[in-house]
Design an enzyme around this catalytic site. Structure first.
Site, PDB file in Angstrom:
ATOM      1  N   LYS A  22      30.031  36.939  28.886  1.00 39.07           N
ATOM      2  CA  LYS A  22      31.292  37.695  28.967  1.00 39.07           C
ATOM      3  C   LYS A  22      32.343  37.080  28.047  1.00 39.07           C
ATOM      4  O   LYS A  22      32.988  37.786  27.270  1.00 39.07           O
ATOM      5  CB  LYS A  22      31.753  37.675  30.429  1.00 39.07           C
ATOM      6  CG  LYS A  22      33.078  38.336  30.694  1.00 39.07           C
ATOM      7  CD  LYS A  22      33.213  38.713  32.153  1.00 39.07           C
ATOM      8  CE  LYS A  22      33.813  37.626  33.024  1.00 39.07           C
ATOM      9  NZ  LYS A  22      35.240  37.399  32.816  1.00 39.07           N
ATOM     10  N   ARG A  27      35.410  37.734  22.856  1.00 34.72           N
ATOM     11  CA  ARG A  27      35.866  37.133  21.591  1.00 34.72           C
ATOM     12  C   ARG A  27      35.232  37.823  20.392  1.00 34.72           C
ATOM     13  O   ARG A  27      35.861  37.978  19.348  1.00 34.72           O
ATOM     14  CB  ARG A  27      35.561  35.625  21.601  1.00 34.72           C
ATOM     15  CG  ARG A  27      36.508  34.861  22.542  1.00 34.72           C
ATOM     16  CD  ARG A  27      35.938  33.520  22.929  1.00 34.72           C
ATOM     17  NE  ARG A  27      36.845  32.668  23.676  1.00 34.72           N
ATOM     18  CZ  ARG A  27      37.086  32.743  24.993  1.00 34.72           C
ATOM     19  NH1 ARG A  27      36.471  33.662  25.724  1.00 34.72           N
ATOM     20  NH2 ARG A  27      37.934  31.906  25.570  1.00 34.72           N
ATOM     21  N   ARG A 121      47.983  37.743  38.845  1.00 32.09           N
ATOM     22  CA  ARG A 121      47.551  36.473  38.233  1.00 32.09           C
ATOM     23  C   ARG A 121      48.641  35.888  37.344  1.00 32.09           C
ATOM     24  O   ARG A 121      49.398  36.610  36.709  1.00 32.09           O
ATOM     25  CB  ARG A 121      46.223  36.693  37.492  1.00 32.09           C
ATOM     26  CG  ARG A 121      45.151  37.058  38.517  1.00 32.09           C
ATOM     27  CD  ARG A 121      43.825  37.286  37.910  1.00 32.09           C
ATOM     28  NE  ARG A 121      43.282  36.073  37.326  1.00 32.09           N
ATOM     29  CZ  ARG A 121      42.143  36.038  36.666  1.00 32.09           C
ATOM     30  NH1 ARG A 121      41.446  37.142  36.500  1.00 32.09           N
ATOM     31  NH2 ARG A 121      41.694  34.917  36.161  1.00 32.09           N
ATOM     32  N   GLN A 166      41.548  30.055  28.340  1.00 27.66           N
ATOM     33  CA  GLN A 166      42.346  31.263  28.094  1.00 27.66           C
ATOM     34  C   GLN A 166      43.693  30.891  27.488  1.00 27.66           C
ATOM     35  O   GLN A 166      44.161  31.529  26.545  1.00 27.66           O
ATOM     36  CB  GLN A 166      42.524  32.044  29.392  1.00 27.66           C
ATOM     37  CG  GLN A 166      41.195  32.567  29.918  1.00 27.66           C
ATOM     38  CD  GLN A 166      41.333  33.461  31.120  1.00 27.66           C
ATOM     39  OE1 GLN A 166      42.424  33.683  31.624  1.00 27.66           O
ATOM     40  NE2 GLN A 166      40.224  33.981  31.597  1.00 27.66           N
ATOM     41  N   ASP A 312      33.763  28.825  36.844  1.00 27.91           N
ATOM     42  CA  ASP A 312      33.350  30.124  37.397  1.00 27.91           C
ATOM     43  C   ASP A 312      32.122  30.011  38.294  1.00 27.91           C
ATOM     44  O   ASP A 312      31.787  30.952  39.010  1.00 27.91           O
ATOM     45  CB  ASP A 312      33.062  31.115  36.265  1.00 27.91           C
ATOM     46  CG  ASP A 312      34.332  31.500  35.510  1.00 27.91           C
ATOM     47  OD1 ASP A 312      35.431  31.319  36.074  1.00 27.91           O
ATOM     48  OD2 ASP A 312      34.226  31.970  34.366  1.00 27.91           O
ATOM     49  N   LYS A 339      42.109  32.778  40.303  1.00 25.56           N
ATOM     50  CA  LYS A 339      41.085  33.611  39.670  1.00 25.56           C
ATOM     51  C   LYS A 339      41.172  35.037  40.230  1.00 25.56           C
ATOM     52  O   LYS A 339      42.192  35.422  40.761  1.00 25.56           O
ATOM     53  CB  LYS A 339      39.702  32.995  39.871  1.00 25.56           C
ATOM     54  CG  LYS A 339      39.568  31.618  39.212  1.00 25.56           C
ATOM     55  CD  LYS A 339      39.664  31.728  37.700  1.00 25.56           C
ATOM     56  CE  LYS A 339      39.588  30.375  37.039  1.00 25.56           C
ATOM     57  NZ  LYS A 339      39.838  30.440  35.598  1.00 25.56           N
TER      58      LYS A 339
HETATM   59  C1  S3P Z   1      37.439  32.180  30.372  1.00 21.04           C
HETATM   60  C2  S3P Z   1      37.980  31.005  30.776  1.00 21.04           C
HETATM   61  C3  S3P Z   1      38.069  30.586  32.189  1.00 21.04           C
HETATM   62  C4  S3P Z   1      37.160  31.416  33.085  1.00 21.04           C
HETATM   63  C5  S3P Z   1      37.186  32.862  32.766  1.00 21.04           C
HETATM   64  C6  S3P Z   1      36.829  33.123  31.315  1.00 21.04           C
HETATM   65  C7  S3P Z   1      37.435  32.496  28.944  1.00 21.04           C
HETATM   66  O1  S3P Z   1      39.403  30.722  32.593  1.00 21.04           O
HETATM   67  O2  S3P Z   1      37.518  31.223  34.438  1.00 21.04           O
HETATM   68  O3  S3P Z   1      36.273  33.577  33.579  1.00 21.04           O
HETATM   69  O4  S3P Z   1      36.672  33.381  28.515  1.00 21.04           O
HETATM   70  O5  S3P Z   1      38.192  31.867  28.202  1.00 21.04           O
HETATM   71  P1  S3P Z   1      40.446  29.526  32.349  1.00 21.04           P
HETATM   72  O6  S3P Z   1      40.125  28.978  31.030  1.00 21.04           O
HETATM   73  O7  S3P Z   1      41.802  30.107  32.380  1.00 21.04           O
HETATM   74  O8  S3P Z   1      40.162  28.560  33.457  1.00 21.04           O
END
Ligand code: S3P
Length: 425
Positions: A22, A27, A121, A166, A312, A339
């Site tokens: 995912k 990306r 969120r 993120q 996750d 989350k």
């Molecule tokens: C993700 C980063 C994670 C993860 C999310 C996907 C990403 O979040 O929990 O499901 O694709 O960058 P955080 O980096 O905010 O913890």
């Protein structure tokens, strides 16, 4: 939708191929949309979250077509066009936060909306650094809907309190459009798919320990093949370890060390897991995993730099740890509360209902191992795909049938989940 899951009376066996990651699928669409040229994305995720990202970039004027269900052609001149209607990120935090970084650097305004869960969120974590870069963002007290007034940005040197891919990715993407250099430093390394893919597409990006620096760059389109999602594989890994007599192969799993924390933990617990056929795909390590029933798992402590590598996977690790010998302690995972649901509170309330001995902590939980999973209860998934799938795994070894409310939320990341499970039965 209420899903009923019954104990299975034989081991899981055979071979499955895990669908696309995912994080990388998001990306791939985002970065090829802001790159110049044509490219093909192979093995794109069929999850709803990645389709939210795809639709947003179509709305921003990029030509994206499906060649078949999992193959996309993206054709862009590297620029985006204003959308006069809001961009709907659905349930996806990754979409909202990464797209915000890109939109902050455009010469037009945008509005990002999302569903009820997404609108709860926290977005201050990206609003704050983007504002330091000169962006103007309106929010509802730090939550979506976000109005992003695109404009000129300047590079910053940002130290993040969170190890969040993120947040890091949002800032780096804004940095592609900013004047000068942008550096993000995190307390621990979070998943580095952004760094790997930006580098693959020719961006000026450098990594130094927990710091990443990017300079304004033009990306060049290149074909991308998305590897399988280790976060989806995690449900099968846990099931294989706890369902007696299981022995099977999970093919095509992304093994990026910043993501593969579950494998380290299974080894720490002395679970029987091995990696076969390791190779590289579009900059990402990938391989097959053999997993076997492991009667003598040990509990362990999961904390600090472990956490971003398996954030996750913690819900299904809770189910796994319930079958180990001794305590498993999860610490420093307070962001689990932010989350798709408050995963600490919801895990504790639901797993307790089926007889798992789990105690809530502010920043994690403690599981007493060798819990007998009684079952015989209906669990709520709180619209959270990973909770629904973790409860399914618990149901496979529960004494009495369990019910899972909201099982349809699995479509967010893994619509093929049940079909693949059935292949192993
Ligand atoms: C993700 C980063 C994670 C993860 C999310 C996907 C990403 O979040 O929990 O499901 O694709 O960058 P955080 O980096 O905010 O913890």
């Amino acid at each position: 939708m209420l899903k009923r899951v019954e104990k299975i009376n034989k081991g899981l066996s055979g071979e499955i191929t895990i669908p696309a990651d995912k994080s990388i699928s998001h990306r791939a669409v985002m970065f090829s949309s802001i790159a110049s040229g044509n490219c093909i994305i192979r093995n794109f995720s069929s999850g709803a979250d990645c389709h939210s990202t795809l639709n947003i970039f179509k709305q921003l004027g990029v030509n994206i077509d499906f060649i078949d269900k999992k193959t996309l052609s993206v054709n862009s001149d590297g620029t985006l066009k204003k959308s006069f209607s809001p961009l709907d990120a659905g349930n996806s935090g990754t979409t909202t936060r990464l797209v915000s970084g890109i939109l902050a650097g455009q010469n037009f305004d945008s509005v990002i909306i999302g569903d009820e869960s997404l609108s709860k969120r926290p977005m201050k974590r990206i609003i704050e650094p983007l504002t330091l870069m000169g962006a103007k963002i309106e929010s509802v007290d730090g939550h979506a809907p976000l109005t992003i007034h695109g404009g000129k940005l300047k590079g910053i040197n940002y130290t993040s309190k969170l190890a969040s891919a993120q947040v890091k990715s949002c800032i780096l993407l804004a940095g592609l459009y900013a004047e000068g250099e942008t550096t993000v430093t995190e307390p621990y390394v979070s998943r580095n798919h952004t760094e790997l893919l930006l580098d693959y597409l020719g961006a000026d990006i450098k990594v130094n320990g927990t710091s990443v620096t990017v300079r304004p760059s033009e990306l060049e389109a290149k074909d991308i093949t998305v590897v399988g999602d280790i976060s989806s594989a995690a449900f099968f890994i846990a099931a294989g370890l706890i369902v007696p007599n299981s022995d099977f192969i999970i093919k095509n799993v992304g093994l990026n060390p910043t993501r593969a924390g579950i494998i380290d933990i299974v080894k720490r617990m002395t679970g029987e897991i091995s990696i076969l056929n390791e190779h590289n795909e579009s900059g990402e390590p990938v391989g097959d995993i053999r997993v076997r029933y492991s009667e003598n798992l040990n509990g362990c402590t999961i904390e600090g730099e472990d956490i971003p590598k398996l954030i996750d996977e913690l819900p299904v690790i809770a189910v796994l740890a319930s079958q180990a010998d001794g305590q498993t302690v999860v610490k420093n995972a307070e962001d689990l509360r932010n989350k798709e649901s408050d995963r600490i509170r919801c895990l504790v309330s639901e797993l307790t209902k089926i007889g798992i001995n789990i105690t809530e902590k502010t920043d994690g939980f403690i599981i007493e191992g060798k819990s007998k999973i009684e079952g015989g209860a209906e669990l709520e998934s709180y619209h959270d795909h990973r909770l629904a799938m973790s409860f399914y795994v618990a149901g496979l070894i529960a004494e009495k049938e369990i019910g899972i409310n909201g099982f349809e939320w699995t479509k967010i990341s893994f619509p093929e989940f049940e079909e693949l499970f059935n292949k192993l039965v």
